[in-house]
Motif scaffolding. Structure first.
Motif, PDB file in Angstrom:
ATOM      1  N   GLN A   1      34.323  52.044  52.106  1.00 59.82           N
ATOM      2  CA  GLN A   1      35.126  50.969  51.528  1.00 59.82           C
ATOM      3  C   GLN A   1      34.224  50.009  50.784  1.00 59.82           C
ATOM      4  OE1 GLN A   1      38.458  48.989  53.735  1.00 59.82           O
ATOM      5  NE2 GLN A   1      36.997  47.303  53.819  1.00 59.82           N
ATOM      6  N   CYS A   2      34.621  49.659  49.569  1.00 58.19           N
ATOM      7  CA  CYS A   2      33.890  48.665  48.785  1.00 58.19           C
ATOM      8  C   CYS A   2      34.817  47.474  48.569  1.00 58.19           C
ATOM      9  CB  CYS A   2      33.486  49.231  47.429  1.00 58.19           C
ATOM     10  SG  CYS A   2      32.457  50.699  47.557  1.00 58.19           S
ATOM     11  N   THR A   3      34.323  46.271  48.803  1.00 50.80           N
ATOM     12  CA  THR A   3      35.171  45.098  48.575  1.00 50.80           C
ATOM     13  C   THR A   3      34.626  44.291  47.407  1.00 50.80           C
ATOM     14  OG1 THR A   3      33.904  43.913  50.234  1.00 50.80           O
ATOM     15  CG2 THR A   3      35.981  44.863  50.950  1.00 50.80           C
ATOM     16  N   MET A   4      35.542  43.872  46.555  1.00 51.18           N
ATOM     17  CA  MET A   4      35.169  43.031  45.411  1.00 51.18           C
ATOM     18  C   MET A   4      35.963  41.735  45.520  1.00 51.18           C
ATOM     19  SD  MET A   4      35.759  43.663  41.370  1.00 51.18           S
ATOM     20  CE  MET A   4      34.542  44.897  41.037  1.00 51.18           C
ATOM     21  N   LYS A   5      35.218  40.632  45.624  1.00 54.28           N
ATOM     22  CA  LYS A   5      35.868  39.337  45.868  1.00 54.28           C
ATOM     23  C   LYS A   5      35.902  38.545  44.579  1.00 54.28           C
ATOM     24  CE  LYS A   5      35.564  36.596  50.088  1.00 54.28           C
ATOM     25  NZ  LYS A   5      34.642  36.324  51.180  1.00 54.28           N
ATOM     26  N   ARG A   6      37.062  37.958  44.309  1.00 55.96           N
ATOM     27  CA  ARG A   6      37.138  37.077  43.146  1.00 55.96           C
ATOM     28  C   ARG A   6      36.109  35.953  43.309  1.00 55.96           C
ATOM     29  NH1 ARG A   6      41.771  36.293  40.136  1.00 55.96           N
ATOM     30  NH2 ARG A   6      43.157  36.681  41.871  1.00 55.96           N
TER      31      ARG A   6
ATOM     32  N   ALA B   1      36.091  38.604  34.311  1.00 53.55           N
ATOM     33  CA  ALA B   1      36.615  39.696  33.465  1.00 53.55           C
ATOM     34  C   ALA B   1      36.535  41.020  34.217  1.00 53.55           C
ATOM     35  CB  ALA B   1      35.804  39.783  32.168  1.00 53.55           C
ATOM     36  N   LEU B   2      35.430  41.219  34.924  1.00 50.41           N
ATOM     37  CA  LEU B   2      35.267  42.459  35.690  1.00 50.41           C
ATOM     38  C   LEU B   2      36.330  42.531  36.792  1.00 50.41           C
ATOM     39  CD1 LEU B   2      33.719  45.029  36.446  1.00 50.41           C
ATOM     40  CD2 LEU B   2      32.201  43.632  37.850  1.00 50.41           C
ATOM     41  N   PHE B   3      36.563  41.398  37.455  1.00 55.65           N
ATOM     42  CA  PHE B   3      37.559  41.381  38.525  1.00 55.65           C
ATOM     43  C   PHE B   3      38.935  41.764  37.990  1.00 55.65           C
ATOM     44  CE2 PHE B   3      40.622  39.638  41.486  1.00 55.65           C
ATOM     45  CZ  PHE B   3      40.075  40.013  42.711  1.00 55.65           C
ATOM     46  N   GLU B   4      39.294  41.222  36.818  1.00 55.24           N
ATOM     47  CA  GLU B   4      40.602  41.506  36.211  1.00 55.24           C
ATOM     48  C   GLU B   4      40.701  42.975  35.804  1.00 55.24           C
ATOM     49  OE1 GLU B   4      43.384  39.708  36.152  1.00 55.24           O
ATOM     50  OE2 GLU B   4      42.148  38.394  37.413  1.00 55.24           O
ATOM     51  N   LYS B   5      39.610  43.474  35.169  1.00 50.18           N
ATOM     52  CA  LYS B   5      39.618  44.847  34.657  1.00 50.18           C
ATOM     53  C   LYS B   5      39.726  45.866  35.807  1.00 50.18           C
ATOM     54  CE  LYS B   5      36.431  47.325  32.418  1.00 50.18           C
ATOM     55  NZ  LYS B   5      35.060  47.440  31.954  1.00 50.18           N
TER      56      LYS B   5
ATOM     57  N   GLY C   1      44.779  38.900  48.627  1.00 52.47           N
ATOM     58  CA  GLY C   1      44.086  37.631  48.832  1.00 52.47           C
ATOM     59  C   GLY C   1      42.799  37.490  48.030  1.00 52.47           C
ATOM     60  N   GLY C   2      42.848  37.899  46.756  1.00 50.68           N
ATOM     61  CA  GLY C   2      41.668  37.734  45.897  1.00 50.68           C
ATOM     62  C   GLY C   2      40.562  38.714  46.211  1.00 50.68           C
TER      63      GLY C   2
ATOM     64  N   LEU D   1      30.140  46.673  38.905  1.00 46.86           N
ATOM     65  CA  LEU D   1      30.859  47.944  38.910  1.00 46.86           C
ATOM     66  C   LEU D   1      30.982  48.451  37.480  1.00 46.86           C
ATOM     67  CD1 LEU D   1      34.033  48.755  40.946  1.00 46.86           C
ATOM     68  CD2 LEU D   1      33.978  49.283  38.524  1.00 46.86           C
ATOM     69  N   LYS D   2      30.629  49.723  37.290  1.00 43.26           N
ATOM     70  CA  LYS D   2      30.692  50.298  35.949  1.00 43.26           C
ATOM     71  C   LYS D   2      31.620  51.507  36.008  1.00 43.26           C
ATOM     72  CE  LYS D   2      26.990  51.921  33.199  1.00 43.26           C
ATOM     73  NZ  LYS D   2      25.524  51.891  33.235  1.00 43.26           N
TER      74      LYS D   2
END
Ligand code: ATP
Ligand code: MG
Length: 406
Positions: free
Chosen positions: A20-25, A31-35, A5-6, A68-69
């Motif tokens: 837990q780390c959450t990354m939301k679109r 680009a970071l989300f896709e990568k 769900g994105g 995020l790196k």
């Protein structure tokens, strides 16, 4: 990592545990989300974000990722998957398996155990003392010695610091060590390593009763600290923290004679003078729900330096501490012979050569005092406290009869 769900859900580990780390679109750069989708298991990353309380997250908190790196994208095909792996596979991959939550948790408990023990030693006026690892004379009998080629002669890896500790008490008083001991154990059991960490204590002006009390006080302190600071970890491992409260000293004391009676009652054919092995210990531990001491072992089953009981010289002033739940022996010790003549007699009785123990006998010639000590197997105690079914998981890289790699 999983995505739905994105949102990417990343489980991130550092030396303190996992979160837990959450990354939301939409909240990060597209680009970071896709990568991030392509991140592989065990990649090394740096995360910037907000820590927020979230009941649904493991541990009750999560990090909402803002940036995020990737420092290292791990190769595909991390050997340890989610499926079941057998013990040999995990031992072959021990260098990776120690990253697992189970091993990480055990290693944290182990470190806390030793930290608390050292605290207790400091509060009680003990000095840490180190003895050599390469030695020439056996302490626990020749059968389990590892030979070492020492230039053009043979030496051995130490089985215990004890003989040297007895020298050092005349210099330092109450002492302890935490160091590896080596035993070429030929039997495969769930409680023998060939290299194990030995927490040993030696105390001048101390008799059998005194050294048992010292063990009780040390364990009482350590169990309290683990209860206070490691309850979450212990629960994760399947150990009810309240068990540690329940298992606090004082500990019951039974003599070897009483142990023999119990074994006979249980229908075991056991003759007075036989050694109490693990099979017997397992039966005995069923009668107790806390650790308990077995005292006054016959001379024949203990090493030569154990002091015979003056009131009954066929038994020694010795004591083993056994953990309940089938774990069995976790410490062994007692009062040492402090008289030169008696020591020489015992050395000869055991068919050893007094010449090999010349310096050790000297300690009874120049200012001898009653003294006692004990050795605690760190992995035995950790296995018991963490409720492990095999001693190998109480140490990061176990050394077993058939395993010296990795
Ligand atoms: P066991 O009868 O179980 O082999 P032991 O009588 O040989 O033990 P000691 O010589 O009294 O043991 O050593 C002191 C303590 O060291 C033991 O109480 C135990 O906790 C630990 N220990 C001994 N041998 C091993 C081993 N091979 N692996 C791990 N711990 C050990
Ligand atoms: Mg042994």
């Amino acid at each position: 990592m999983r995505s739905s769900g994105g949102i990417h859900f990343l489980i991130v580990r550092d030396g303190t545990g996992i979160i837990q780390c959450t990354m939301k679109r939409g909240t990060v750069d597209d680009a970071l989300f896709e990568k991030t989708k392509d991140l592989t298991l065990e990649s090394s990353i740096e995360v910037i974000g907000k820590v927020v309380e979230d009941k649904r997250a493991p541990g009750g908190y999560e990090i909402r990722v803002e940036d995020l790196k990737v420092f290292h994208r791990a190769e595909e095909g991390y050997p340890i998957a989610k499926k079941y792996h057998g013990p040999d596979f995990l031992l072959d991959n021990r260098h990776l398996w120690i990253r697992s939550q189970k091993m990480q948790t055990i290693l944290h408990v182990r470190a806390k155990f030793l930290e608390a023990a050292r605290e207790w030693f400091k509060m009680n006026g003990y000095t840490e003392f180190h003895s050599p690892t390469i030695i020439t004379a056996a302490c626990e009998g020749g059968a389990t010695l590892f030979p070492v080629k020492y230039f053009d002669r043979e030496a051995y890896l130490t089985q215990s610091w004890q003989l040297y500790a007895e020298a050092a008490i005349a210099s330092l008083g109450k002492i302890y060590t935490v160091a590896p001991s080596f035993r070429a154990e030929k039997s495969r059991t769930r409680r023998h390593l060939t290299e194990y960490w030995h927490l040993e204590v030696e105390v001048p002006w101390c008799d059998l009763n005194c050294i048992m009390k010292i063990q009780e006080e040390l364990l009482a302190y350590v169990l309290d600290v683990l209860y206070d600071e490691m309850s979450r970890e212990l629960t994760y491992l399947g150990r009810e923290p309240d068990d540690l409260r329940r298992m606090k000293p004082p500990y019951e004391r039974i003599t070897y004679d009483m142990a023999v009676e119990i074994l006979n009652e249980e229908g075991i054919r056991f003759n007075w003078g036989d050694d109490i092995t693990w099979t017997h210990e397992k039966i005995l531990t069923k009668r107790f729900d806390k650790p308990f001491f077995i005292t006054h072992f016959p001379k024949g089953v203990k090493a030569f330096y154990h002091k015979p009981d003056p009131k009954r010289p066929e038994v020694t002033l010795s004591a083993d501490l056994l953990a309940p739940e089938g774990y069995g022996e976790i410490t062994g010790g007692g009062q040492r012979i402090d008289d030169a003549e008696e020591l020489i007699r015992r050395i000869k009785e055991e068919n050893l050569n007094p010449e090999d123990y010349k310096w050790y006998i000297d300690l009874r010639r120049y200012g001898s005092v009653p003294h006692s000590g004990f050795g605690l197997g760190v992995e035995r105690v950790i296995a018991w406290i963490c409720k492990l079914d095999h001693i190998r998981d109480a140490i990061a890289f176990p050394r077993l009869i058939n395993r010296v790699y990795p």
